[in-house]
Design an enzyme around this catalytic site. Sequence first.
Site, short mmCIF file in Angstrom:
data_model
loop_
_atom_site.label_atom_id
_atom_site.label_comp_id
_atom_site.label_asym_id
_atom_site.label_seq_id
_atom_site.Cartn_x
_atom_site.Cartn_y
_atom_site.Cartn_z
CG ASP A 116 71.42 -17.02 68.31
OD1 ASP A 116 71.32 -16.67 69.49
OD2 ASP A 116 70.60 -16.69 67.44
CB SER A 117 68.15 -19.33 70.40
OG SER A 117 68.08 -17.95 70.08
CE1 TYR B 170 67.47 -22.69 71.92
CE2 TYR B 170 69.58 -21.92 72.76
CZ TYR B 170 68.85 -22.81 72.00
OH TYR B 170 69.51 -23.81 71.33
N GLY B 171 64.62 -17.40 74.83
CA GLY B 171 64.40 -16.31 75.79
C GLY B 171 63.26 -16.54 76.77
CB CYS C 247 72.15 -17.30 72.26
SG CYS C 247 70.54 -17.22 73.02
CD GLU D 266 63.27 -14.26 64.85
OE1 GLU D 266 62.39 -15.03 64.41
OE2 GLU D 266 64.22 -14.65 65.56
CB CYS E 40 68.63 -9.35 73.11
SG CYS E 40 67.65 -10.45 72.08
CG HIS F 183 66.55 -10.93 67.70
ND1 HIS F 183 67.27 -11.99 68.18
CD2 HIS F 183 65.64 -11.44 66.83
CE1 HIS F 183 66.81 -13.11 67.63
NE2 HIS F 183 65.82 -12.80 66.81
N1 DGL Z 1 69.25 -15.16 70.88
C1 DGL Z 1 68.42 -14.73 71.97
C2 DGL Z 1 69.22 -13.82 72.90
O1 DGL Z 1 70.18 -13.19 72.52
C3 DGL Z 1 67.17 -14.03 71.47
C4 DGL Z 1 66.19 -14.94 70.77
C5 DGL Z 1 65.63 -16.04 71.66
O2 DGL Z 1 64.85 -15.74 72.59
O3 DGL Z 1 65.99 -17.19 71.43
O4 DGL Z 1 68.90 -13.74 74.06
#
Ligand code: DGL
Length: 270
Positions: free
Chosen positions: A11-12, A43-44, A74, A153, A187, A189
Amino acid sequence: VKSHQAIGVFDSGVGGLTVVRSLAERLPSEELFYLGDTARVPYGSKSASTVRRYAQMSTRFLLERGVKMIVIACNTASAYALDTLRAEVGVPLLGAVEPGARAAVAATRVGRIGVIGTLGTVRSGSYPRAIAAVDPSVRVTARACPLLVPLAEEGWLDDAVAEAVARRYLSDLRDEAPDLDVLLLGCTHYPLLRPVLTRVAHDVWHHDVLLVDSAEAMAAAARTELERLQLASAARAGGLRCFVTDDARIDEVGARFLGRPLDGIERVDL
Ligand code: DGL
């Protein structure tokens, strides 16, 4: 590839620990290697080519550790990089988008789905494409909700601020899609924000909206895939090894996403 090898999850950052949580519940015998690219999160908001490059580096890292399968926890990386990685990698590869799309199509009664995710996930168009591949008659509206990631977060999960932000995003989506009955959480989160999203969705649409979680759908798909390939572990108990590219705040934030303290975090360079 052998069944005793670990499943690699990347994941990011820490968000993918929601996927690890679902995987550990459904596949308690599996050894999981988690890689969080915490040095380069988020990463988003990044471009497709950057996310693709990062995803290739994470994949390489996990392959070097001898994993039998890779789960791209991710959503943004799945949306941008799954096809590229599938063409390059010899082990089974599972992303968030296809399982999430299938679960959402199975859940909608009226054939109308809303998707929320990062800017990248929405911009890629991959959820509407994946949903159309399952059922072309289903209509999809996607809305990027970039502020939900930092809220989760920060641990502001169900207070007035979270509610105000959720209300603003979901009201926009309601204006475009007043008749949807399924909201796909695209996503890593968003499972943490599920209570506030459920409440606000109910308020905003004035009818029942079912929330479908891509983390859960991914874990279910991983189990099906391991069984199909006869790669499920026969061990009595699995485990979790955690690698991160930066360890600032990882204990506090990581535990929030995993739902229990993380131990033995290893800092690595990709
Ligand atoms: N892990 C990213 C996603 O599921 C969310 C966090 C990010 O933007 O890196 O899209």
